[in-house]
Design a protein around this motif. Structure first.
Motif, PDB file in Angstrom:
ATOM      1  N   SER A 317     -52.230 -18.928 -46.568  1.00 35.22           N
ATOM      2  CA  SER A 317     -51.347 -20.482 -47.617  1.00 35.22           C
ATOM      3  C   SER A 317     -50.344 -20.663 -47.117  1.00 35.22           C
ATOM      4  O   SER A 317     -49.053 -19.743 -47.706  1.00 35.22           O
ATOM      5  CB  SER A 317     -53.066 -20.744 -49.000  1.00 35.22           C
ATOM      6  N   HIS A 318     -49.889 -22.342 -47.071  1.00 35.75           N
ATOM      7  CA  HIS A 318     -48.545 -22.635 -47.422  1.00 35.75           C
ATOM      8  C   HIS A 318     -48.801 -22.002 -49.159  1.00 35.75           C
ATOM      9  O   HIS A 318     -48.826 -22.462 -50.019  1.00 35.75           O
ATOM     10  CB  HIS A 318     -48.314 -23.987 -47.181  1.00 35.75           C
ATOM     11  N   GLY A 319     -46.773 -21.823 -48.268  1.00 35.85           N
ATOM     12  CA  GLY A 319     -46.438 -21.402 -50.266  1.00 35.85           C
ATOM     13  C   GLY A 319     -46.243 -22.546 -51.152  1.00 35.85           C
ATOM     14  O   GLY A 319     -45.925 -22.625 -52.538  1.00 35.85           O
ATOM     15  N   SER A 320     -46.205 -24.206 -50.315  1.00 30.64           N
ATOM     16  CA  SER A 320     -46.532 -24.744 -51.141  1.00 30.64           C
ATOM     17  C   SER A 320     -46.920 -25.511 -51.477  1.00 30.64           C
ATOM     18  O   SER A 320     -47.039 -27.198 -52.014  1.00 30.64           O
ATOM     19  CB  SER A 320     -44.849 -25.905 -50.727  1.00 30.64           C
ATOM     20  N   ALA A 321     -48.364 -25.380 -51.259  1.00 35.47           N
ATOM     21  CA  ALA A 321     -49.573 -25.911 -50.952  1.00 35.47           C
ATOM     22  C   ALA A 321     -49.640 -26.463 -52.689  1.00 35.47           C
ATOM     23  O   ALA A 321     -49.738 -25.635 -53.196  1.00 35.47           O
ATOM     24  CB  ALA A 321     -50.731 -24.756 -50.371  1.00 35.47           C
ATOM     25  N   ASP A 322     -50.228 -27.750 -51.874  1.00 34.20           N
ATOM     26  CA  ASP A 322     -50.630 -28.119 -53.956  1.00 34.20           C
ATOM     27  C   ASP A 322     -52.470 -27.823 -53.812  1.00 34.20           C
ATOM     28  O   ASP A 322     -52.934 -27.426 -52.953  1.00 34.20           O
ATOM     29  CB  ASP A 322     -50.729 -29.223 -53.643  1.00 34.20           C
ATOM     30  N   GLU A 323     -53.316 -28.579 -55.168  1.00 35.09           N
ATOM     31  CA  GLU A 323     -54.342 -28.190 -54.916  1.00 35.09           C
ATOM     32  C   GLU A 323     -54.972 -28.475 -53.887  1.00 35.09           C
ATOM     33  O   GLU A 323     -55.956 -27.206 -53.226  1.00 35.09           O
ATOM     34  CB  GLU A 323     -54.975 -29.223 -55.909  1.00 35.09           C
TER      35      GLU A 323
END
Lengths: 375, 375
Positions: A317-323
């Motif tokens: 998943s993106h390192g900066s992924a949010d909820e």
């Protein structure tokens, strides 16, 4: 491939439940965001269960606060892989990290798919070390979904950055794995595969691309895809192809260039719709349509690069992924687990491995010095 | 470099007039569009004159119809380079083409800059053959302007596809040439230069990139630029860099990926603003702002890749350039002619050539096998 057996057994569980192994640490936004994403995902998929890896002291509270203790099992792993850690360092000293523990749960057959927001290089290094490569794969790849004008709404591009180089055999393997992913992930019966180059003319590009061009064409029937030939950067979102094959250096630059361009336009669009009173009213009136558009190209919605070519599925998943991003990565993982994707891919590549070698030795002689340049 | 002298003499003409050499053929839209673009350009730049190369029988009519005969001299060249022609073929049999004739006008000192909408590979091949490379340049590059959030509105990226590979010495030369172009083309006193890679961490990327990283850093003062280190695809439109250096394969894919992404978003935006009655009204209200936005990212406005590293300036316009695109390429050529850019670049690279060799031999030992992968 004895190591693959336990995984194969569990990827379709007798009780039909799907178990996902989640690395709670290593993301830019911390474990609270990961648990929030879990909550959102679990409320939709009632037959899913989670193994959550990280510092028990920290995670127990987050999980119980949301009343998820019944479906989320916390696996204590005190250490965390930092974004700045070198993969080589993590492979030597990472045994107690949440990432290592999350991958091992798939290796040991306790879960079908592993999900992590952490350091890509380290995640790939641990995954290769613990899950091992599928027979016939020398370089695993990361496949990503690219917003496109196709009915599915997305194209598949690989390699998005697992390895910084790929030879002709790797590119053929990517074509086979990418087609299998498009079939199982996007439901495209017979995907159209293209090879990324600086021009569509056959005389363009590097020597290994000319060889791969012939190899991928020859393997189309065996791989159950249609080969459309060379494609260019402009075709990544296009309707004429479903799977775009390239080396991990080019693919990673293309991926980030696409994201950067769409961020630039979003910024300028926001400016444009707040500049004058008229345009502000326009912005309000069009808000619904513009939000739908934003969703359509929102990287968070297509969150999750899939590692292909290993004995077990790992979703980055993106390192900066949010909820929302975490939930999207979990849904993707859920679908792949349901489809027993790891088993299908392994079978596909194994059956194609010999073919690849045959074609490889057969066509390598045809390699010519490359001429011309991109237009 | 005796060949360079006539060009240097004429790039600043005694009478102060600017003469541009234009290939009327080879573009997708034909010579009528080129002449229309000429008309638009000449009405703005009253001290400019044009040498127009192509079939006299066809061009005389187009030119006189617009009353441009006084400022446009038609140079008869019966043959045309097709987009599908291989560069190697054109080099052998292209002497009577409009492209060859247009380049020779710069070689012979009759014009300061050559402009063509034709086949990029062929144009580069002819340019290298007729103009020769500047001392110290082994691989010329194509520099393009990239819409960005910087005050200038654009960043410079090279190589956009002149050559499909580049070693560490080439990348250093690109840094020096790109900085010089940013100074003369965009008026940036001390450009910030970045090297494109799959991550900003020093341990990432190919071995030659690590060596180039050190070489470009060491040459910063001599080249009068600031080196910001490795940048990623997402930085191409960013504020933290003015000049992005990469090999021609990666650069060409990135360029077309950026164009493809912005075309995708424009298409989806048009759909979004015609979906519901409300959004249609919004589209009308915001039309002015949206047009300004469209202009800002319109490839036609930034039309013109500049060939760097030759004894004379050649500007490659988009093959599909329309009237506005042709005019944009001509304005860029005009500005570069006024700045005597070819002479300045040659001086800059020549003075840096020895430096490059020094650093090269000095630092090549530091090359390490590359590890890690992009995130």
């Amino acid at each position: 491939m004895s190591i693959a057996n336990p995984i194969n057994k569990t990827s379709q569980r007798a009780d039909g439940r799907v178990v996902l192994s989640v690395d709670a640490m290593g993301g830019d936004k911390g474990p609270a965001t990961v648990v929030a994403g879990l909550d959102r995902f679990l409320s939709e998929k009632t037959d899913a269960r989670i193994l959550l890896h990280g510092a028990k002291s920290e995670l127990d509270g987050l999980v119980s606060k949301r009343g998820l203790s019944g479906r989320v099992t916390v696996c204590d792993a005190p250490d965390v892989v930092a974004m700045s850690d070198k993969p080589s360092h993590v492979m030597r000293h990472g045994k107690k990290t949440s990432m290592w523990s999350a991958v091992d749960a798939v290796r040991d057959g306790e879960a079908s798919v592993c999900v992590s927001c952490g350091n890509t290089g380290a995640l790939m290094a641990i995954s290769m070390l613990r899950l091992r490569k599928v027979d016939g794969v020398s370089r695993p790849a990361i496949a990503c979904l690219w917003p496109s004008l196709n009915p599915a709404g997305f194209n598949v591009m690989l390699d998005a950055g697992a390895d910084i180089r790929a030879d002709q055999d790797d590119l053929l393997t990517y074509a086979l794995m990418g087609a299998s992913y498009a079939r199982n992930g996007l439901g495209i019966e017979r995907p159209r595969v293209g090879l990324l180059n600086v021009g569509v003319e056959e005389h363009k590009g590097r020597a290994e691309l000319k060889v791969a061009h012939d190899m991928i064409a020859s393997a189309a029937d065996k791989g159950e895809y249609d080969y459309v030939g060379f494609v260019e950067g402009g075709d990544l979102p296009s309707k004429r192809v479903d799977v775009i094959v390239t080396d991990g250096f080019t693919g990673n630059v293309a991926l980030k260039t696409g994201e950067g361009t769409s961020n630039l336009i979003s910024t300028l669009l926001r400016e444009a719709l707040t500049k004058t009173p008229l345009s502000m009213i326009a912005g309000l009136l069009a808000r619904g349509s513009l939000n739908r558009l934003r969703k359509r190209i929102d990287p968070r919605r297509v969150n999750g690069g899939v590692f292909l070519g290993l004995n077990g599925t790992v979703v980055k998943s993106h390192g900066s992924a949010d909820e929302m991003g975490v939930a999207a990565a979990l849904s993707l993982s859920y679908d792949l687990a349901k489809a027993s994707f790891a088993d299908k891919l392994a079978a596909r590549v194994a059956s194609a491995a010999l073919l690849a070698q045959d074609i490889g030795t057969e066509d390598t002689d045809h390699a010519e010095p490359s001429v011309g340049s991109g237009d």
